[in-house]
Design an enzyme around this catalytic site. Structure first.
Site, PDB file in Angstrom:
ATOM      1  CG  ASP A  51      20.543 -58.359  -8.090  1.00 24.13           C
ATOM      2  OD1 ASP A  51      20.151 -59.496  -8.395  1.00 24.13           O
ATOM      3  OD2 ASP A  51      21.572 -58.159  -7.396  1.00 24.13           O
ATOM      4  CG  PHE A 104      14.187 -65.047  -8.455  1.00 29.08           C
ATOM      5  CD1 PHE A 104      14.220 -66.429  -8.612  1.00 29.08           C
ATOM      6  CD2 PHE A 104      13.382 -64.310  -9.305  1.00 29.08           C
ATOM      7  CE1 PHE A 104      13.458 -67.060  -9.587  1.00 29.08           C
ATOM      8  CE2 PHE A 104      12.615 -64.924 -10.286  1.00 29.08           C
ATOM      9  CZ  PHE A 104      12.654 -66.308 -10.431  1.00 29.08           C
ATOM     10  CB  ALA A 105      16.420 -60.472  -3.756  1.00 31.54           C
ATOM     11  CB  THR A 110      19.019 -60.457   2.063  1.00 35.95           C
ATOM     12  OG1 THR A 110      19.895 -59.348   1.892  1.00 35.95           O
ATOM     13  CG2 THR A 110      18.367 -60.789   0.729  1.00 35.95           C
ATOM     14  CB  THR A 159      15.097 -73.626  -0.962  1.00 35.20           C
ATOM     15  OG1 THR A 159      15.885 -74.813  -0.917  1.00 35.20           O
ATOM     16  CG2 THR A 159      15.131 -73.000   0.425  1.00 35.20           C
ATOM     17  CG  ASP A 160      15.103 -78.933  -1.939  1.00 35.80           C
ATOM     18  OD1 ASP A 160      15.882 -78.008  -1.603  1.00 35.80           O
ATOM     19  OD2 ASP A 160      15.474 -79.917  -2.613  1.00 35.80           O
ATOM     20  CD  GLU A 161      19.407 -76.201   0.701  1.00 32.75           C
ATOM     21  OE1 GLU A 161      19.961 -75.901   1.765  1.00 32.75           O
ATOM     22  OE2 GLU A 161      19.970 -76.157  -0.399  1.00 32.75           O
ATOM     23  CE1 TYR A 185      19.180 -69.978   0.898  1.00 32.27           C
ATOM     24  CE2 TYR A 185      19.311 -72.380   0.947  1.00 32.27           C
ATOM     25  CZ  TYR A 185      18.872 -71.204   0.338  1.00 32.27           C
ATOM     26  OH  TYR A 185      18.127 -71.265  -0.817  1.00 32.27           O
ATOM     27  CB  ALA A 198      17.080 -71.345   9.920  1.00 34.49           C
ATOM     28  CE  LYS A 223      14.730 -68.786   0.123  1.00 38.14           C
ATOM     29  NZ  LYS A 223      14.592 -67.600  -0.762  1.00 38.14           N
ATOM     30  CE  LYS A 236      24.810 -71.495  -3.779  1.00 36.25           C
ATOM     31  NZ  LYS A 236      24.078 -70.498  -4.487  1.00 36.25           N
ATOM     32  CE1 TYR A 264      32.867 -78.709   0.577  1.00 34.73           C
ATOM     33  CE2 TYR A 264      30.600 -78.455   1.320  1.00 34.73           C
ATOM     34  CZ  TYR A 264      31.766 -77.917   0.800  1.00 34.73           C
ATOM     35  OH  TYR A 264      31.807 -76.567   0.525  1.00 34.73           O
ATOM     36  CG  ASN A 318      26.910 -84.309  -3.023  1.00 38.75           C
ATOM     37  OD1 ASN A 318      25.883 -84.003  -3.625  1.00 38.75           O
ATOM     38  ND2 ASN A 318      27.123 -83.984  -1.759  1.00 38.75           N
TER      39      ASN A 318
HETATM   40  P1  NAD Z   1      22.068 -66.313  -6.421  1.00 40.80           P
HETATM   41  O1  NAD Z   1      22.879 -66.298  -5.184  1.00 40.80           O
HETATM   42  O2  NAD Z   1      22.692 -66.735  -7.701  1.00 40.80           O
HETATM   43  O3  NAD Z   1      21.418 -64.875  -6.682  1.00 40.80           O
HETATM   44  C1  NAD Z   1      20.848 -64.097  -5.662  1.00 40.80           C
HETATM   45  C2  NAD Z   1      20.661 -62.686  -6.224  1.00 40.80           C
HETATM   46  O4  NAD Z   1      20.040 -61.885  -5.207  1.00 40.80           O
HETATM   47  C3  NAD Z   1      21.968 -61.980  -6.584  1.00 40.80           C
HETATM   48  O5  NAD Z   1      21.840 -61.354  -7.835  1.00 40.80           O
HETATM   49  C4  NAD Z   1      22.144 -60.941  -5.480  1.00 40.80           C
HETATM   50  O6  NAD Z   1      22.858 -59.785  -5.902  1.00 40.80           O
HETATM   51  C5  NAD Z   1      20.704 -60.625  -5.146  1.00 40.80           C
HETATM   52  N1  NAD Z   1      20.543 -60.083  -3.794  1.00 40.80           N
HETATM   53  C6  NAD Z   1      21.068 -60.575  -2.632  1.00 40.80           C
HETATM   54  N2  NAD Z   1      20.707 -59.806  -1.599  1.00 40.80           N
HETATM   55  C7  NAD Z   1      19.906 -58.819  -2.105  1.00 40.80           C
HETATM   56  C8  NAD Z   1      19.213 -57.732  -1.533  1.00 40.80           C
HETATM   57  N3  NAD Z   1      19.253 -57.492  -0.219  1.00 40.80           N
HETATM   58  N4  NAD Z   1      18.493 -56.932  -2.345  1.00 40.80           N
HETATM   59  C9  NAD Z   1      18.441 -57.155  -3.684  1.00 40.80           C
HETATM   60  N5  NAD Z   1      19.096 -58.163  -4.279  1.00 40.80           N
HETATM   61  C10 NAD Z   1      19.816 -58.988  -3.499  1.00 40.80           C
HETATM   62  O7  NAD Z   1      20.810 -67.221  -6.081  1.00 40.80           O
HETATM   63  P2  NAD Z   1      19.958 -68.234  -6.968  1.00 40.80           P
HETATM   64  O8  NAD Z   1      20.611 -69.545  -6.936  1.00 40.80           O
HETATM   65  O9  NAD Z   1      19.635 -67.591  -8.252  1.00 40.80           O
HETATM   66  O10 NAD Z   1      18.655 -68.341  -6.069  1.00 40.80           O
HETATM   67  C11 NAD Z   1      17.528 -67.489  -6.296  1.00 40.80           C
HETATM   68  C12 NAD Z   1      16.428 -67.866  -5.330  1.00 40.80           C
HETATM   69  O11 NAD Z   1      16.077 -69.229  -5.521  1.00 40.80           O
HETATM   70  C13 NAD Z   1      16.817 -67.729  -3.862  1.00 40.80           C
HETATM   71  O12 NAD Z   1      15.741 -67.175  -3.147  1.00 40.80           O
HETATM   72  C14 NAD Z   1      17.099 -69.153  -3.401  1.00 40.80           C
HETATM   73  O13 NAD Z   1      16.827 -69.311  -2.035  1.00 40.80           O
HETATM   74  C15 NAD Z   1      16.131 -69.932  -4.272  1.00 40.80           C
HETATM   75  N6  NAD Z   1      16.541 -71.321  -4.586  1.00 40.80           N
HETATM   76  C16 NAD Z   1      17.737 -71.574  -5.193  1.00 40.80           C
HETATM   77  C17 NAD Z   1      18.068 -72.906  -5.528  1.00 40.80           C
HETATM   78  C18 NAD Z   1      19.356 -73.239  -6.232  1.00 40.80           C
HETATM   79  O14 NAD Z   1      19.643 -74.426  -6.423  1.00 40.80           O
HETATM   80  N7  NAD Z   1      20.152 -72.291  -6.682  1.00 40.80           N
HETATM   81  C19 NAD Z   1      17.193 -73.956  -5.204  1.00 40.80           C
HETATM   82  C20 NAD Z   1      15.975 -73.643  -4.562  1.00 40.80           C
HETATM   83  C21 NAD Z   1      15.667 -72.321  -4.281  1.00 40.80           C
HETATM   84  P1  TYD Z   2      25.521 -76.915  -2.891  1.00 39.46           P
HETATM   85  O1  TYD Z   2      25.683 -76.785  -4.355  1.00 39.46           O
HETATM   86  O2  TYD Z   2      26.196 -75.933  -2.012  1.00 39.46           O
HETATM   87  O3  TYD Z   2      23.951 -76.952  -2.614  1.00 39.46           O
HETATM   88  P2  TYD Z   2      23.139 -77.276  -1.226  1.00 39.46           P
HETATM   89  O4  TYD Z   2      22.395 -76.014  -1.010  1.00 39.46           O
HETATM   90  O5  TYD Z   2      22.289 -78.453  -1.578  1.00 39.46           O
HETATM   91  O6  TYD Z   2      24.048 -77.567  -0.141  1.00 39.46           O
HETATM   92  O7  TYD Z   2      26.006 -78.365  -2.461  1.00 39.46           O
HETATM   93  C1  TYD Z   2      25.424 -79.526  -3.009  1.00 39.46           C
HETATM   94  C2  TYD Z   2      26.056 -80.721  -2.333  1.00 39.46           C
HETATM   95  O8  TYD Z   2      27.437 -80.791  -2.701  1.00 39.46           O
HETATM   96  C3  TYD Z   2      26.036 -80.639  -0.820  1.00 39.46           C
HETATM   97  O9  TYD Z   2      25.783 -81.945  -0.297  1.00 39.46           O
HETATM   98  C4  TYD Z   2      27.448 -80.209  -0.443  1.00 39.46           C
HETATM   99  C5  TYD Z   2      28.300 -80.779  -1.552  1.00 39.46           C
HETATM  100  N1  TYD Z   2      29.498 -79.975  -1.921  1.00 39.46           N
HETATM  101  C6  TYD Z   2      30.741 -80.601  -2.006  1.00 39.46           C
HETATM  102  O10 TYD Z   2      30.881 -81.814  -1.776  1.00 39.46           O
HETATM  103  N2  TYD Z   2      31.818 -79.846  -2.358  1.00 39.46           N
HETATM  104  C7  TYD Z   2      31.727 -78.511  -2.622  1.00 39.46           C
HETATM  105  O11 TYD Z   2      32.760 -77.852  -2.920  1.00 39.46           O
HETATM  106  C8  TYD Z   2      30.434 -77.892  -2.562  1.00 39.46           C
HETATM  107  C9  TYD Z   2      30.259 -76.438  -2.840  1.00 39.46           C
HETATM  108  C10 TYD Z   2      29.345 -78.678  -2.197  1.00 39.46           C
END
Ligand code: NAD
Ligand code: TYD
Length: 357
Positions: free
Chosen positions: A44, A92-93, A111, A136-138, A161, A163, A165, A200, A218, A260
Site C-alpha cells: 500500500d 484493492f489499491a 493508479t 465497482t458498479d459505477e 473515477y 472511467a 475503473k 464518503k 448534495y 441519500n
Molecule cells: P480506499 O480509498 O479506502 O483505499 C484505497 C487504498 O489504496 C488506500 O489504502 C491507498 O493508500 C491505497 N493506494 C492508492 N493508490 C495506491 C498505489 N498507487 N499503490 C498502492 N496503494 C495505493 O478505498 P476502498 O473504499 O477500500 O476501495 C477499495 C477498492 O474497492 C477500490 O478499487 C474501489 O474502486 C473498490 N470499490 C469500493 C467501493 C466502496 O464503496 N468503497 C465500492 C465498489 C468498489
Molecule cells: P459517495 O459516498 O461519495 O459514493 P459514490 O461513489 O456512490 O458517489 O456518495 C454517495 C452518495 O452521497 C452520492 O450520491 C453523493 C452523495 N453525497 C452527499 O450528498 N454528500 C456528501 O457529502 C457526500 C460525500 C456524498
C-alpha cells in the site's frame, strides 16, 4: 486454454494491494479470522486514504506483512514476486473518491489504470493462479428508477473515477483473453462499515454529526445508492476467489436501495439512540448544498447479483439497519481513529468541495 483452469492450492500466498484502505483492511482481517493457511503481503502506498491504524489490531499476526509502495512501480512488484511466490493477487489499491476525481484526474489514471497494468504484467510473467480485480458498479453508469445492471450490461462510466475503473476492467479482460492471466473481476455496490475514510457519504455524515457540524447533502438528496455491509463484500470476494470461474465478472449487490436523504435521516435516528442528543438536534444539521458533481452525478445504482448467488451461494446477510447501527457504534467508540486519519490534507480537500457551498 489449460492455463485458465489453474487450481488454487490450499495454502494461499496473497499479494493484497491497498490493504491499508477501507475494504482492503477489512478483507485482510476477514481472511486472518477465517482461514489459517494464508500468508499475506500487503502493498500500500499509504495515500491520504491508507492508514496503518486500520491494521493495528493485527500487527502482531505473523501471517501478515506490510510493505509501503506503489503498485505502479514495476521494479518493486518484480522484486516482490522474486522474493515471494505469490499465487493470488487481490487488487484493492485505487484512488476511490468521485469528488476528488473531478478535482484532479491524473492520480486516478496513474493508479487505477497504470498501476493495474503493472500488476497484470507481473501476473503474466510469474503465472499467478488468480488475479482478483476489485471493481465497482459505477462502471455501468447510471440507472433511472427502474431496472438493474447485470454483468452483461454495457459500460457507461460518467465521471473520471468510474472511467478509470472501467478502463482497468477492460485491460484486465484483455490480459485474460490475450495472455491467459487467470482473472476474475468483482463489481460491488457502495460499501459501508468500520474504517471507511470520512470523505464518503456515511462516515462523513457520522463524523460531522458527532462534531455538531453541517450535514452537506448534495442537491435534494434524491440520488439512490444500494448499500452493502463491508464484511458481506469481504465474504463475497473470498468466495469468488476460491469458487469463481476465471475470465468472469461477478456483481456483488444487496437489496437495500435508498435515497441519500433517507440514509442521512437514518443516521440521525440511530445517532440519537446511541448518544444523549435527540433526533431533531441531528436533523437540524442537514444542509442541502449545490451539487458539486453537477451533470456527472449518477442518479441511481442497482445490481442484479444472481450470478454470484448461483455460483457460490453467497448472499448478503447484514441488513442495513443493523449494519448502520454497528457502524455508528464503531465511529463513536473510535473517535481517535477519526482524528488520526484526518490530516491537513483533509481540511484542504474539505474546504475545496464544501467551502463555498
Ligand atoms: P480506499 O480509498 O479506502 O483505499 C484505497 C487504498 O489504496 C488506500 O489504502 C491507498 O493508500 C491505497 N493506494 C492508492 N493508490 C495506491 C498505489 N498507487 N499503490 C498502492 N496503494 C495505493 O478505498 P476502498 O473504499 O477500500 O476501495 C477499495 C477498492 O474497492 C477500490 O478499487 C474501489 O474502486 C473498490 N470499490 C469500493 C467501493 C466502496 O464503496 N468503497 C465500492 C465498489 C468498489
Ligand atoms: P459517495 O459516498 O461519495 O459514493 P459514490 O461513489 O456512490 O458517489 O456518495 C454517495 C452518495 O452521497 C452520492 O450520491 C453523493 C452523495 N453525497 C452527499 O450528498 N454528500 C456528501 O457529502 C457526500 C460525500 C456524498
Amino acid at each position: 486454454m489449460e492455463k485458465h483452469n489453474r487450481e488454487l492450492p490450499e495454502d494461499l500466498s496473497l499479494l493484497i494491494t491497498g490493504g491499508a484502505g477501507f475494504i482492503g483492511s477489512n478483507f485482510i482481517r476477514y481472511l486472518l479470522n477465517n482461514h489459517s493457511n494464508v500468508q499475506i503481503t500487503n502493498l500500500d502506498k499509504l495515500t491520504y486514504a491508507g492508514n496503518l491504524e486500520n491494521l493495528s489490531d493485527i500487527e502482531n499476526d505473523k501471517r501478515h506483512s506490510f510493505i509501503k509502495g506503489d503498485i505502479s512501480n514495476a521494479m518493486l512488484i518484480d522484486k516482490l514476486f522474486n522474493e515471494k511466490d505469490f499465487n493470488v493477487i487481490v487488487n484493492f489499491a485505487a484512488e476511490t473518491h468521485v469528488d476528488r476525481s473531478m478535482l484532479d484526474t491524473s492520480p486516478f489514471i496513474e493508479t487505477n489504470i497504470k498501476g493495474t497494468l503493472a500488476l497484470l504484467e507481473a501476473s503474466r510473467e510469474y503465472n499467478v493462479k488468480r488475479f482478483i480485480q476489485i471493481s465497482t458498479d459505477e462502471v455501468y453508469g447510471s440507472l433511472d428508477n427502474e431496472g438493474k445492471f447485470s454483468e452483461e450490461s454495457t459500460l457507461h462510466p460518467n465521471n473520471p473515477y468510474s472511467a478509470s475503473k472501467a478502463s482497468a476492467d477492460l485491460i484486465c479482460l484483455s490480459y485474460y483473453k490475450g495472455y491467459g492471466v487467470p482473472l476474475i473481476i468483482t463489481r460491488s455496490s457502495n460499501n459501508y462499515g468500520p474504517y471507511q475514510f470520512p470523505e464518503k457519504l456515511i462516515p462523513l455524515m457520522i463524523k460531522n454529526a458527532l462534531e455538531g457540524r453541517k450535514l452537506p447533502v448534495y442537491g435534494e438528496g434524491k440520488n439512490i445508492r444500494t448499500w452493502l455491509y463491508v464484511l458481506d463484500n469481504c465474504r463475497a470476494i473470498d468466495m469468488v476467489m476460491r469458487e469463481g470461474k476465471v475470465g468472469e465478472i461477478y456483481n456483488i449487490g444487496s437489496d437495500y436501495e435508498t435515497e441519500n436523504i433517507e440514509v442521512v435521516r437514518l443516521i440521525c435516528k440511530s445517532l440519537a439512540e446511541e448518544t444523549h442528543k435527540n433526533k431533531e438536534y441531528y436533523e437540524a444539521l442537514i444542509t442541502f448544498i449545490d451539487d458539486p458533481r453537477g451533470a456527472a452525478h449518477d442518479f441511481r445504482y442497482a445490481l442484479d447479483y444472481e450470478k454470484i448467488k448461483n455460483t457460490t451461494g453467497w448472499k448478503p446477510t447484514t441488513d442495513f439497519t443493523t449494519g448502520l447501527k454497528e457502524t455508528i457504534k464503531w465511529y463513536i467508540n473510535n473517535r481517535e481513529w477519526i482524528n488520526s486519519v484526518i490530516t491537513g490534507e483533509y481540511q484542504e480537500y474539505y474546504s475545496k468541495v464544501y467551502g463555498k457551498r
